[in-house]
Enzyme design. Structure first.
Site, PDB file in Angstrom:
ATOM      1  NE  ARG A  66      22.282  87.083  -2.558  1.00 62.04           N
ATOM      2  CZ  ARG A  66      23.525  87.301  -2.973  1.00 62.04           C
ATOM      3  NH1 ARG A  66      24.391  86.318  -3.026  1.00 62.04           N
ATOM      4  NH2 ARG A  66      23.916  88.500  -3.321  1.00 62.04           N
ATOM      5  CB  ILE A  67      18.969  79.769   0.002  1.00 62.20           C
ATOM      6  CG1 ILE A  67      19.870  80.683   0.838  1.00 62.20           C
ATOM      7  CG2 ILE A  67      18.965  78.342   0.573  1.00 62.20           C
ATOM      8  CD1 ILE A  67      19.416  80.930   2.259  1.00 62.20           C
ATOM      9  NE  ARG A 102      13.520  83.899   9.858  1.00 59.53           N
ATOM     10  CZ  ARG A 102      14.783  83.508   9.640  1.00 59.53           C
ATOM     11  NH1 ARG A 102      15.084  82.243   9.432  1.00 59.53           N
ATOM     12  NH2 ARG A 102      15.758  84.395   9.658  1.00 59.53           N
ATOM     13  CG  ASP A 149      17.003  74.281  10.308  1.00 58.45           C
ATOM     14  OD1 ASP A 149      17.353  73.667  11.340  1.00 58.45           O
ATOM     15  OD2 ASP A 149      17.629  75.262   9.870  1.00 58.45           O
ATOM     16  CD  GLU A 172      12.756  78.648  14.904  1.00 60.15           C
ATOM     17  OE1 GLU A 172      13.838  79.205  15.141  1.00 60.15           O
ATOM     18  OE2 GLU A 172      12.363  78.373  13.760  1.00 60.15           O
ATOM     19  CG  HIS A 222      16.606  78.358  13.002  1.00 56.84           C
ATOM     20  ND1 HIS A 222      15.623  79.312  13.075  1.00 56.84           N
ATOM     21  CD2 HIS A 222      17.378  78.717  11.949  1.00 56.84           C
ATOM     22  CE1 HIS A 222      15.804  80.196  12.104  1.00 56.84           C
ATOM     23  NE2 HIS A 222      16.861  79.848  11.418  1.00 56.84           N
ATOM     24  CB  ILE A 223      21.392  73.683  12.630  1.00 52.30           C
ATOM     25  CG1 ILE A 223      20.700  72.534  11.863  1.00 52.30           C
ATOM     26  CG2 ILE A 223      21.288  73.474  14.123  1.00 52.30           C
ATOM     27  CD1 ILE A 223      21.471  71.225  11.914  1.00 52.30           C
ATOM     28  N   GLY A 224      20.319  75.986  10.015  1.00 48.82           N
ATOM     29  CA  GLY A 224      20.596  76.216   8.591  1.00 48.82           C
ATOM     30  C   GLY A 224      21.995  76.745   8.314  1.00 48.82           C
TER      31      GLY A 224
HETATM   32  C1  DGY Z   1      19.224  83.391   8.940  1.00 51.36           C
HETATM   33  O1  DGY Z   1      20.361  83.831   8.797  1.00 51.36           O
HETATM   34  O2  DGY Z   1      18.214  84.061   8.763  1.00 51.36           O
HETATM   35  C2  DGY Z   1      19.114  81.971   9.331  1.00 51.36           C
HETATM   36  O3  DGY Z   1      17.817  81.580   9.528  1.00 51.36           O
HETATM   37  C3  DGY Z   1      19.914  81.732  10.552  1.00 51.36           C
HETATM   38  O4  DGY Z   1      20.116  80.363  10.723  1.00 51.36           O
END
Ligand code: DGY
Length: 323
Positions: free
Chosen positions: A156-157, A238, A262, A267, A286-288
């Protein structure tokens, strides 16, 4: 009938808490410190449902939670689940797929443009008072529009990234995925390539695969050596999908031009990581999915999944391995 006991491992928006309270006997962790694997174990003994982030779930965890039926992650990633152990115990897992696609894709584009046009590096340069001459070729970056983008992991992303690249930036988009996405090839004009070919031909490489046994260190020394010397590498999935040592070497030795990250193998990233000393890498914490609207949505989606599962329904976001 008594409501099912549920534990929520962090504070959540009020509306989400109210929704949960309608359906469950819900305890929310309000402690100062963030719960971890070790500190959550004594809180799960009598619960049937858990709403939490990426805390590892293994055999030992499950032994501490004999009544558990469902773990609802408020993340899209679920690499914290030991799927086989959960299946053995009859515990299902859910995620928040669909709730954060745009937000993560926007960030990936931020990293693409930021790394290509050296935005962070040159911002530091100006703020350090070093801008003495006018426009100069030392500030040159790389064009995003019209370049080629390789997406590894067309979920999806990945799709949202491809859409932005094709419609907004007129990029050639190549992808590699477990399954061909013929409908996207037709509707968006993306082109399937095998991994090596994608790496050799892309100006930008974006990794967007989930982390599992088959994707651990998917990108390492060999893969970086295949990439173009002026390519830019982006990872917002990841950290462990990438061999970070190999990435550092590739950046130090200019095997690739730059990276936008990210996520990291560890982490928060250790303060002495060589990555933090390199100008040609953008390092985000890690601010996705980190916008208020998206986070609120993710909590609500996670809460709904939890309630559906506890009612015996198939939750909307049951992760594929449990379907
Ligand atoms: C997730 O939802 O897995 C994302 O990595 C969180 O930022």
């Amino acid at each position: 009938m008594a409501k099912a006991k549920v534990f929520v491992a962090r504070e959540i928006p009020r509306e989400v808490e109210e929704f949960l309270a309608e359906h469950c006997d819900c305890t929310v962790w309000r402690g100062e410190e963030k719960l971890t694997y070790d500190t959550i174990l004594d809180k799960v003994q009598d619960v049937e449902g858990l709403l939490m982030g990426l805390i590892r779930v293994d055999e030992n965890f499950l032994n501490h939670a004999p009544k558990l039926k469902v773990i609802s992650n408020f993340t899209v990633g679920y690499n914290n689940f030991d799927i086989e152990a959960m299946k053995r115990r009859g515990v299902i897992g859910t995620n928040t797929a669909g709730a954060l696609d745009d937000t993560v894709a926007d960030l990936i584009f931020g990293l693409i443009i930021g790394a290509a046009r050296r935005i962070v590096e040159l911002d530091k340069y100006v703020k350090a008072g070093r801008w003495e001459k006018g426009q100069d070729e030392i500030f040159f970056g790389k064009d995003v529009s019209g370049s080629s983008l390789g997406i590894i992991g067309m979920g999806r992303i990945g799709y949202e990234v491809a859409k932005r690249a094709r419609l907004g930036f007129n990029m050639e988009v190549y992808y590699h995925n477990r399954n061909r996405r013929l409908e996207l090839e037709e509707s968006l004009g993306v082109v399937y390539k095998d991994m090596d070919e994608l790496l050799k031909t892309s100006d930008f490489v974006v990794v967007m695969t989930p982390l599992n046994e088959s994707t651990y260190h998917l990108i390492g020394e060999r893969e970086f050596s295949l990439m173009k010397e002026d390519s830019i590498f982006i990872n917002a999935s990841r950290g462990k999908v990438v061999d970070q040592e190999a990435l550092i070497k590739a950046l130090e030795n200019r095997k690739i031009q730059a990276a936008g990250l990210d996520v990291y193998e560890r982490e928060p990233i250790p303060k002495d990581s060589p990555l933090l000393k390199l100008d040609n890498v953008i390092t985000l914490p890690h601010i996705g999915a980190a916008t208020q609207r998206t986070r609120d949505r993710m909590f609500m989606v996670a809460a709904k999944n939890l309630v559906q599962a506890l009612k015996g329904e198939v939750p909307d976001n049951l992760v594929p391995e449990f379907r």
